[in-house]
Write a protein that holds these residues in place. Structure first.
Motif: not given
Ligand SMILES: Cc1cc2nc3c(=O)[nH]c(=O)nc-3n(C[C@H](O)[C@H](O)[C@H](O)COP(=O)(O)OP(=O)(O)OC[C@H]3O[C@@H](n4cnc5c(N)ncnc54)[C@H](O)[C@@H]3O)c2cc1C
Length: 391
Positions: A58-67
């Motif tokens: 929701r906060w747009g932070l999952l991308d950094a975790v996936l990256a």
């Protein structure tokens, strides 16, 4: 030098950096302080549950975790003695996989996002005490940097997200309102070459263990038991001997024997769970500072992410000091406790390690339903950054 902030957050990991991020996104002037280094590690076995993953998304932070190459977890296997129960992670609530990012990645990603949102985040700075107004209201913090420089930071609200040993809670004398009895101890490390693609949990009377795939192709493997038993085993055989003794009672032993360990073993002793009074004039607590349960719940990070949202919403609904703010903070604690009490109770039973394989299955089902309840409540709470920007 004197500064004035809308909020000062003590602690810049999952609870603190998230609270700072959400408040800053809504336009508050936020200072977030941590004595640790940016991107440093901490005791953790990393496993996020569905509500925590949902929050990051929701906060747009999952991308950094996936990256960062964090592997997706799409199934879980519960091993009760020799009985294996596989469970698929079905897509629900917008989440189709779980993740277990190293804290060096997760905590840093949240802190970076807080900075992008406009928060000032200071690492390597220790909060040494609270400032008070003449009427006793908390009015800020005293800080000291590594080179000894002292500062006073004045704030409308001080938020203690400073973990189990919370200085903010101690300085206020925030009472514990519900307390558990049991605490486990854990030995854990990282293995390469383990064939583990999902979360695996192992139960034997008196012992629990887990295998959790994380970054860099590593699997975090832990064994847990009562604190008293772990202390005897560690003093007799060191951490390696204690790990072998405990793991040897579960099927994970044969699997780690064929894999390579990277780095040493960590030994973490617990403490019984608690829910602490978490609000008052000029202050609030979030994360482990106000609510702790044994790591066997694997829900501390997820709860910290959810409770940061509940607290941020409360603050944003009444950002100015006064009765409205106190009502909003009381409302935050009330939801946190309503959802936290059942989880604390059942986690305490599991942490006692005083169960047989039939009872632990029942306890884990209770834990799952407490988690589902939290997920459903959080799913219905609009994200804090959806509220109107208040500046
Ligand atoms: C062995 C172990 C394994 C775990 N495994 C899991 C798991 O698999 N899944 C899960 O969900 N949870 C797990 N947990 C629980 C989880 O780690 C915590 O619930 C979570 O870290 C809480 O986050 P927090 O931000 O509240 O506190 P913390 O992560 O403790 O962060 C508090 C921060 O405050 C800072 N701080 C403290 N005092 C001061 C001060 N005076 N001045 C400045 N800074 C200060 C500290 O430096 C720290 O960075 C585990 C815990 C342990 C111990």
């Amino acid at each position: 030098m004197d500064n004035r902030w809308d909020a000062v957050v003590v602690g810049a990991r999952v609870a603190g950096a998230t609270t700072a991020l959400l408040l800053a996104r809504a336009g508050l002037r936020v200072l977030c302080i941590d004595r640790a280094r940016h991107g440093s590690d901490t005791l953790s076995t990393h496993a996020l549950m569905r509500a925590g993953t949902l929050q990051l998304q929701r906060w747009g932070l999952l991308d950094a975790v996936l990256a960062a190459g964090t592997p997706a977890v799409r199934h879980t296997i519960f091993h009760y003695g020799r009985d294996d129960v596989p469970v698929s992670i079905r897509p629900a609530a917008g989440v189709d996989a779980l993740y277990a990012p190293r804290r060096t990645i997760l905590d840093a990603a949240i802190a970076n996002a807080a900075v992008e949102a406009g928060a000032t985040v200071r690492f390597g700075t220790t909060v040494t005490g609270l400032l008070r107004d003449p009427d006793g209201r908390v009015a800020g913090v005293a800080t000291r940097t590594r080179n000894g420089a002292a500062r006073a930071e004045r704030a409308a609200l001080v938020i203690g997200a400073d973990g189990r040993g919370s200085l903010v809670a101690q300085a206020i004398g925030a009472p514990i309102e519900m307390s558990g009895q049991a605490s486990s101890a854990f030995l854990y490390g990282y293995w390469t070459g383990l064939d583990v693609t999902g979360y695996e949990w192992f139960y034997q009377p008196g012992i629990s263990a887990g295998a959790i795939p994380t970054n860099d192709g590593l699997t975090c493997v832990f064994v847990g038991t009562t604190e008293a038993r772990a202390a005897v085993l560690v003093s007799g055989g060191g951490t390696g001997g204690a790990f072998r003794q405990l793991a040897g009672r579960t099927p994970i032993a044969a699997r780690v024997a064929g894999a390579g360990r990277v780095g040493g073993l960590r030994y973490a002793r617990g403490r019984p769970g608690y829910l602490r009074r978490s609000w008052g004039p000029g202050w609030a607590l979030v994360g482990d500072a106000g609510y702790w349960k044994d790591p066997l719940s694997t829900h501390g990070i997820t709860d910290a992410l959810c409770d940061a949202e509940l607290l941020a919403r409360a603050v944003l609904s009444a950002p100015e000091p006064g009765p409205d703010q106190l009502d909003a903070l009381a409302g935050y604690q009330s939801i946190r406790d309503e959802l936290g009490r059942p989880m604390l109770r059942v986690t305490d039973r599991i942490a006692s390690h005083d169960w047989d394989l039939i009872e632990v299955r029942r306890l884990l089902m209770e834990l799952a339903s407490a988690m589902t309840e939290k997920l459903e409540r959080i799913g219905t709470v609009p994200a804090a950054d959806e509220v109107v920007n208040i500046r």
